[in-house]
Design a protein around this motif. Sequence first.
Motif, PDB file in Angstrom:
ATOM      1  N   PHE A  92       0.815  -1.209   0.000  1.00 16.13           N
ATOM      2  CA  PHE A  92       0.000   0.000   0.000  1.00 16.13           C
ATOM      3  C   PHE A  92       0.854   1.267   0.000  1.00 16.13           C
ATOM      4  CE2 PHE A  92      -3.262  -2.905   1.923  1.00 16.13           C
ATOM      5  CZ  PHE A  92      -4.191  -2.783   0.893  1.00 16.13           C
ATOM      6  N   VAL A  93       1.985   1.243   0.704  1.00 18.02           N
ATOM      7  CA  VAL A  93       2.810   2.450   0.830  1.00 18.02           C
ATOM      8  C   VAL A  93       3.707   2.655  -0.380  1.00 18.02           C
ATOM      9  CG1 VAL A  93       4.651   3.539   2.182  1.00 18.02           C
ATOM     10  CG2 VAL A  93       2.759   2.380   3.352  1.00 18.02           C
ATOM     11  N   GLU A  94       4.359   1.580  -0.829  1.00 17.11           N
ATOM     12  CA  GLU A  94       5.368   1.701  -1.883  1.00 17.11           C
ATOM     13  C   GLU A  94       4.833   1.437  -3.283  1.00 17.11           C
ATOM     14  OE1 GLU A  94       8.536  -0.881  -0.722  1.00 17.11           O
ATOM     15  OE2 GLU A  94       8.638  -0.051   1.310  1.00 17.11           O
ATOM     16  N   LYS A  95       3.649   0.832  -3.375  1.00 21.18           N
ATOM     17  CA  LYS A  95       3.001   0.581  -4.664  1.00 21.18           C
ATOM     18  C   LYS A  95       3.818  -0.305  -5.590  1.00 21.18           C
ATOM     19  CE  LYS A  95      -0.629   3.098  -3.766  1.00 21.18           C
ATOM     20  NZ  LYS A  95      -1.960   2.484  -3.585  1.00 21.18           N
ATOM     21  N   ILE A  96       4.547  -1.255  -5.004  1.00 21.62           N
ATOM     22  CA  ILE A  96       5.289  -2.214  -5.811  1.00 21.62           C
ATOM     23  C   ILE A  96       4.876  -3.619  -5.384  1.00 21.62           C
ATOM     24  CG2 ILE A  96       7.267  -0.703  -6.205  1.00 21.62           C
ATOM     25  CD1 ILE A  96       8.739  -2.162  -3.995  1.00 21.62           C
ATOM     26  N   PRO A  97       4.996  -4.602  -6.281  1.00 19.10           N
ATOM     27  CA  PRO A  97       4.598  -5.972  -5.929  1.00 19.10           C
ATOM     28  C   PRO A  97       5.425  -6.520  -4.769  1.00 19.10           C
ATOM     29  CG  PRO A  97       4.864  -5.734  -8.302  1.00 19.10           C
ATOM     30  CD  PRO A  97       5.419  -4.483  -7.687  1.00 19.10           C
ATOM     31  N   VAL A  98       4.765  -7.128  -3.820  1.00 18.14           N
ATOM     32  CA  VAL A  98       5.413  -7.696  -2.646  1.00 18.14           C
ATOM     33  C   VAL A  98       4.848  -9.097  -2.419  1.00 18.14           C
ATOM     34  CG1 VAL A  98       5.786  -7.491  -0.155  1.00 18.14           C
ATOM     35  CG2 VAL A  98       5.717  -5.434  -1.569  1.00 18.14           C
ATOM     36  N   ARG A  99       5.719 -10.065  -2.176  1.00 19.76           N
ATOM     37  CA  ARG A  99       5.272 -11.404  -1.859  1.00 19.76           C
ATOM     38  C   ARG A  99       4.887 -11.472  -0.395  1.00 19.76           C
ATOM     39  NH1 ARG A  99       3.421 -16.196  -4.189  1.00 19.76           N
ATOM     40  NH2 ARG A  99       3.847 -17.948  -2.781  1.00 19.76           N
ATOM     41  N   TRP A 100       3.616 -11.761  -0.126  1.00 19.22           N
ATOM     42  CA  TRP A 100       3.149 -11.829   1.251  1.00 19.22           C
ATOM     43  C   TRP A 100       3.590 -13.129   1.898  1.00 19.22           C
ATOM     44  CZ3 TRP A 100      -2.604  -9.830   1.451  1.00 19.22           C
ATOM     45  CH2 TRP A 100      -2.659  -8.554   0.875  1.00 19.22           C
ATOM     46  N   SER A 101       3.831 -13.069   3.197  1.00 18.30           N
ATOM     47  CA  SER A 101       4.141 -14.274   3.958  1.00 18.30           C
ATOM     48  C   SER A 101       3.059 -14.496   5.008  1.00 18.30           C
ATOM     49  CB  SER A 101       5.514 -14.149   4.634  1.00 18.30           C
ATOM     50  OG  SER A 101       5.537 -13.052   5.529  1.00 18.30           O
ATOM     51  N   THR A 102       2.848 -15.748   5.361  1.00 20.02           N
ATOM     52  CA  THR A 102       1.836 -16.078   6.362  1.00 20.02           C
ATOM     53  C   THR A 102       2.246 -15.536   7.724  1.00 20.02           C
ATOM     54  OG1 THR A 102       1.277 -18.104   5.163  1.00 20.02           O
ATOM     55  CG2 THR A 102       0.584 -17.966   7.457  1.00 20.02           C
ATOM     56  N   ALA A 103       1.312 -14.908   8.411  1.00 17.96           N
ATOM     57  CA  ALA A 103       1.583 -14.375   9.744  1.00 17.96           C
ATOM     58  C   ALA A 103       1.794 -15.518  10.734  1.00 17.96           C
ATOM     59  CB  ALA A 103       0.429 -13.492  10.199  1.00 17.96           C
ATOM     60  N   GLU A 104       2.432 -15.203  11.845  1.00 14.62           N
ATOM     61  CA  GLU A 104       2.617 -16.162  12.927  1.00 14.62           C
ATOM     62  C   GLU A 104       1.990 -15.603  14.194  1.00 14.62           C
ATOM     63  OE1 GLU A 104       6.726 -17.044  13.351  1.00 14.62           O
ATOM     64  OE2 GLU A 104       6.960 -17.862  11.341  1.00 14.62           O
ATOM     65  N   GLY A 105       1.545 -16.509  15.048  1.00 14.11           N
ATOM     66  CA  GLY A 105       0.945 -16.071  16.308  1.00 14.11           C
ATOM     67  C   GLY A 105      -0.339 -16.811  16.612  1.00 14.11           C
ATOM     68  N   ILE A 106      -1.099 -16.264  17.545  1.00 12.35           N
ATOM     69  CA  ILE A 106      -2.347 -16.877  17.979  1.00 12.35           C
ATOM     70  C   ILE A 106      -3.345 -16.894  16.821  1.00 12.35           C
ATOM     71  CG2 ILE A 106      -4.336 -16.614  19.522  1.00 12.35           C
ATOM     72  CD1 ILE A 106      -2.395 -15.329  21.527  1.00 12.35           C
ATOM     73  N   ALA A 107      -3.922 -18.060  16.575  1.00  9.67           N
ATOM     74  CA  ALA A 107      -4.870 -18.198  15.478  1.00  9.67           C
ATOM     75  C   ALA A 107      -6.299 -18.248  16.007  1.00  9.67           C
ATOM     76  CB  ALA A 107      -4.559 -19.447  14.663  1.00  9.67           C
ATOM     77  N   GLN A 108      -7.212 -17.910  15.107  1.00 15.26           N
ATOM     78  CA  GLN A 108      -8.626 -17.871  15.433  1.00 15.26           C
ATOM     79  C   GLN A 108      -9.405 -18.650  14.381  1.00 15.26           C
ATOM     80  OE1 GLN A 108     -11.098 -14.081  15.008  1.00 15.26           O
ATOM     81  NE2 GLN A 108     -10.883 -14.186  17.235  1.00 15.26           N
ATOM     82  N   LEU A 109     -10.403 -19.387  14.832  1.00 19.35           N
ATOM     83  CA  LEU A 109     -11.294 -20.100  13.924  1.00 19.35           C
ATOM     84  C   LEU A 109     -12.618 -19.360  13.872  1.00 19.35           C
ATOM     85  CD1 LEU A 109     -11.865 -23.927  13.642  1.00 19.35           C
ATOM     86  CD2 LEU A 109     -13.832 -22.383  13.844  1.00 19.35           C
ATOM     87  N   ASN A 110     -13.051 -19.012  12.676  1.00 19.24           N
ATOM     88  CA  ASN A 110     -14.328 -18.337  12.484  1.00 19.24           C
ATOM     89  C   ASN A 110     -15.248 -19.185  11.622  1.00 19.24           C
ATOM     90  OD1 ASN A 110     -14.464 -15.465  13.641  1.00 19.24           O
ATOM     91  ND2 ASN A 110     -12.425 -15.522  12.710  1.00 19.24           N
ATOM     92  N   GLY A 111     -16.497 -19.262  12.011  1.00 16.71           N
ATOM     93  CA  GLY A 111     -17.439 -20.055  11.248  1.00 16.71           C
ATOM     94  C   GLY A 111     -18.871 -19.652  11.506  1.00 16.71           C
ATOM     95  N   VAL A 112     -19.769 -20.422  10.925  1.00 22.81           N
ATOM     96  CA  VAL A 112     -21.202 -20.180  11.057  1.00 22.81           C
ATOM     97  C   VAL A 112     -21.891 -21.517  11.313  1.00 22.81           C
ATOM     98  CG1 VAL A 112     -23.279 -19.268   9.948  1.00 22.81           C
ATOM     99  CG2 VAL A 112     -21.063 -18.221   9.479  1.00 22.81           C
ATOM    100  N   VAL A 113     -22.778 -21.547  12.278  1.00 29.78           N
ATOM    101  CA  VAL A 113     -23.555 -22.743  12.614  1.00 29.78           C
ATOM    102  C   VAL A 113     -24.968 -22.576  12.063  1.00 29.78           C
ATOM    103  CG1 VAL A 113     -24.535 -24.120  14.493  1.00 29.78           C
ATOM    104  CG2 VAL A 113     -22.221 -23.165  14.704  1.00 29.78           C
TER     105      VAL A 113
END
Length: 254
Positions: free
Chosen positions: A213-234
């Motif tokens: 967003f800041v530099e406006k050049i292509p960047v390869r994203w990496s998966t974040a690390e840390g506490i994960a959350q599960l989201n869903g619908v019942v």
Amino acid sequence: MLRVLFVGDVYGKPGRRVFKNHLPTLRDQFDFVIVNGENAAGGFGLNKESARTLLDAGADCITLGNHTWDNREVYDLLQENHILRPFNYPLGTPGHGMHTFDVKGERITVINAMGRVWLDPLDDPFTGINQLLAREGLGSVFVDFHAEATSEKTAFGFFLDGRVAGVVGTHTHIPTADTRILPKGTGYQTDAGMTGVLNSVIGAAPDGPIAKFVEKIPVRWSTAEGIAQLNGVVLHVENNQCHHIERYQYTEEQ
């Protein structure tokens, strides 16, 4: 009545971890579990290892989206009835976008569809799903609508109201607060949210998206690390109607 759990986009290893560890603790509460796995392999697509993790944890059906083709292994995976890609890819595209399952004496049909606003210009999902719903013996129908625009998702929900048991959106990774049963009996939520690292940018480490967003050049994203959350619908469904719908959210302990 079938008790159905739909889990939003599993993102990378952390998403697979929380899904693998948490789903078995509540699996016996549900008759059928659907999970969107289009980001399960490092954030980009589905491979055999990630598919096996989701299925072994208790998923009955895996849906996909715009990252369907990011791993070559998906061509083999799509030969399985329980792994779906959006139905509105052009005629002749490998795989299939719907399947009917027999569950405890009832039937549930899962349909995977993809929107067109700000995504690949696929075949019209509105017109196409009419043809699918004309088939007999579908039972209660659940639709994973993988789309970017909230307006397109909401329109799709009302378009299908009374004709399917549930429509839940995926792709934008942020759970929406509009969980409800539409006027004619269809359970609806614009986006289920994702299953991945909580402190991230839709599953990715923040540095990559910020640089884009800041530099406006292509960047390869990496998966974040840390506490994960599960989201869903019942959803509780019977005779192609939704009788109960609620959000489900679980966050790993620190």
